[in-house]
Design an enzyme around this catalytic site. Structure first.
Site, PDB file in Angstrom:
ATOM      1  CB  THR A  71      -0.957  -0.022   1.212  1.00  0.00           C
ATOM      2  OG1 THR A  71      -1.931  -1.057   0.995  1.00  0.00           O
ATOM      3  CG2 THR A  71      -1.680   1.296   1.379  1.00  0.00           C
ATOM      4  CG  ASN A 151      -7.367  -8.062  -4.830  1.00  0.00           C
ATOM      5  OD1 ASN A 151      -7.567  -7.473  -5.901  1.00  0.00           O
ATOM      6  ND2 ASN A 151      -7.886  -7.645  -3.689  1.00  0.00           N
ATOM      7  CD  GLN A 179      -3.485 -11.474  -4.066  1.00  0.00           C
ATOM      8  OE1 GLN A 179      -3.178 -12.650  -3.951  1.00  0.00           O
ATOM      9  NE2 GLN A 179      -4.049 -10.794  -3.074  1.00  0.00           N
ATOM     10  CB  ALA A 200       6.578  -9.968   3.470  1.00  0.00           C
ATOM     11  CG  HIS A 201       0.516  -9.653   4.417  1.00  0.00           C
ATOM     12  ND1 HIS A 201      -0.776 -10.070   4.227  1.00  0.00           N
ATOM     13  CD2 HIS A 201       0.560  -8.393   3.955  1.00  0.00           C
ATOM     14  CE1 HIS A 201      -1.484  -9.096   3.680  1.00  0.00           C
ATOM     15  NE2 HIS A 201      -0.696  -8.068   3.501  1.00  0.00           N
ATOM     16  CB  THR A 237      14.691   2.684  12.672  1.00  0.00           C
ATOM     17  OG1 THR A 237      15.386   3.837  13.139  1.00  0.00           O
ATOM     18  CG2 THR A 237      15.478   1.442  13.074  1.00  0.00           C
ATOM     19  CB  CYS A 325      -7.443  -5.160   1.382  1.00  0.00           C
ATOM     20  SG  CYS A 325      -6.226  -6.487   1.402  1.00  0.00           S
TER      21      CYS A 325
END
Lengths: 378, 378
Positions: A71, A151, A179, A200-201, A237, A325
């Site tokens: 996003t 998606n 996706q 990543a998820h 960071t 989402c």
């Protein structure tokens, strides 16, 4: 029985990914910007991860920047291209993810650029001719934004074709690959894309971390300013555990792509064959080519179908009405509207992973038979 | 011996925090936006964390939004206030973190608002009179941006006083609390702040997660658009492990604030007393009040002092030349310049945690004696 058929929403963390993250948590708590040993150790983790992602995409490490997710990366691509590349026209489709469409709403409402949304065809595929004609008529710097894989219905866009169209019209090309990363090969050395965004998820990595690929030829300035991390492109960071976890998950996805695909196809085709054979009045949404892990099924309207999601949930089955989402709201999805789906019918997106089994399919079908008409009913 | 005296850069993850994160990783992989059980479980984690942060700050849960860190949160406060509250003048100081100062550079360069940087006094304290007069002369909607605690010299700003000044002048007040969260009490029910930004990795939580408090009276629209997570304020699938870890770390910091303070003060005062007694020509940078965990020490210029950071590093001692957050570059810090520090002298910031010991201090002093003159040398 608990069944997770919602892998396009998010995926569990694989044990190997968890181990990689714990190794970092236990041993490497330094700030990658610190110049002492602890800092350098943390920096190495970040740079190793960057190399893994870059190699997988056949990009240079200098083109990969870590973000909090797709996003943020998609927002960055759009908003920074308007600002830094004087993009004044953006062309996209009506089945993009909300992180594209809502950003484009923002662009339009604030007069930052003209936005043209091209309707997809009834099978969800892109109207390439309409895209070409819209690009031909565009007289200002233009950007096209198209997802690699949808998606909700899984349709695959031809990113090589899109990249050639973009190149011909000197347009920037943003491809949201949320996706497809780790599921389809992407070779950025041959396919010319301006921006690629991943998270990543969706491929068994951790939540809260993703990346943006920015082609060297269309570098941008940052969206988020500060301590000049990520070579000045993205301050803050670094999420080192997340980055390490993402790299591990990506490596596993790349190494096992073919195996996973075989397993998923087996489960999906078994599921599809059984529902089509045994359940009445079923429609599979979206045409081909579609990604092998997504199956959007439209069920007939009955007394029970309004309660379908709840009944699946009670039976321990996780699946989605549309995409996950949009913050917990079960509305008719914009993607289904776009392909002319009958809103009276009930659609469920089943999305599979290599961790799913035929036994799970059997259980889900058994439950579906309780809430939607079977062919025997007739 | 390995000594970590760089806790203002970042902190290790506490075992309890790691456990909290692993519990989420193992049990809760759902997407908080999914409406099924796995999704609801994930949502509960996020909302429980929000309640913990809100309670600690005496804010309402509706005022807390999770972000990828303080840098994003500070950017969001500034950029969205310009856009959504028509802020046309921003007043800040010359010792703010780069995520404020570089964002303000961006604001200035792009003509988004007038920026006034007020020089701090030679002890690093804020020039409140100058602030008041600047505010009095400001005829447009104004925002003041001042950190609670400076990350390099530890000086504490009086946020209650600042909030009253802001209120008197109808200015918004952004307070970057990256260094003070969990170390100093902050009561937003009595101290009126518009925006508060914090980040978990400064208080033994994970990297890559933070929060923004937005006062109900000055709500903004999002910086990052998409799936409407965080009640529309911050899109992107939530970093649920990070959020859970941050909440745990925050709870521990709040519950143990007094104990940790006692331990840290003991270590810091022992260190300070010894270096002042035993090392020659030492200056402690910054005045009082200063946070109990930061000690910025200026050493005399000698043949060896240029190599001080490297020698400390070789000896296994992690400390910072300036702040860690400027991506590995060892320049004279803007904070030290602001307080008129002699650039020929070498400054090291030692920052302590409750995990540090007097034995570590003894070791560091023994090493320092090898690289900087002792009183006995004279």
């Amino acid at each position: 029985m608990q069944v997770y058929f919602d892998n396009a929403s998010t995926t569990p963390l694989l044990p190997e990914v968890k181990e990689a993250m714990i190794a970092v948590i236990d041993q490497h708590y330094g700030n990658p910007s610190s110049i002492h040993k602890k800092g350098r150790e943390a920096k190495i983790i970040v740079e190793d991860a960057r190399r893994i992602i870059a190699q997988g995409l056949k990009a240079s490490t200098g083109e990969i920047f870590f973000t909090s997710g797709a996003t943020e990366a998609n927002n960055m691509s759009i908003l920074c291209s308007i600002r830094d590349h004087s993009v004044r026209h953006i062309i996209s489709s009506n089945i993009e993810h909300h992180c594209i469409l809502h950003t484009l709403d923002y662009v339009r409402e604030n007069g930052l650029a003209k936005v043209t949304i091209i309707d997809v065809l009834s099978d969800g595929s892109l109207d390439y001719e309409k895209l070409k004609s819209t690009l031909s008529e565009s007289e200002v710097k233009t950007m096209i934004c198209f997802m690699h894989v949808n998606n909700e219905i899984g349709v695959i866009n031809d990113i090589n074709k899109l990249s050639l169209i973009a190149e011909e019209h000197k347009a920037l090309f943003l491809c949201d690959t949320a996706q497809s990363i780790g599921k389809l090969p992407i070779d950025l050395s041959t396919t010319r894309v301006s921006f690629v965004c991943g998270v990543a998820h969706k491929f068994f990595g951790p939540k809260g971390v993703g990346f943006i690929y920015v082609n060297n030829d269309n570098m941008i300035k940052p969206l988020i300013h500060g301590g000049s991390q990520e070579r000045g492109m993205r301050s803050g960071t670094e999420n080192i555990y997340g980055i390490a976890g993402m790299a591990k998950a990506y490596q596993l996805a790349m190494d096992n792509m073919a195996d996973r695909k075989t397993k998923i196809e087996e489960v999906k085709s078994y599921f599809q064959a059984r529902i089509q054979a045994e359940l009445d009045d079923i429609i599979i949404n979206g045409g081909e080519p579609a990604l092998y892990n997504i199956l959007s099924v439209s069920f007939p309207s009955t007394d029970k179908s309004d309660m379908m999601m709840m009944n699946l949930d009670i039976a321990g089955i996780a699946a989605s009405a549309g995409s996950a989402c949009s913050s917990g709201v079960e509305n008719e999805s914009h993607v289904l509207q776009a392909i002319g789906h009958d809103p009276k019918r009930k659609t469920v997106r089943f999305s599979f992973s290599h961790l799913n089994t035929k036994e799970e399919v059997d259980y889900v079908i058994e439950q579906l038979k309780k809430i939607t008409p079977t062919k025997n009913d007739g």
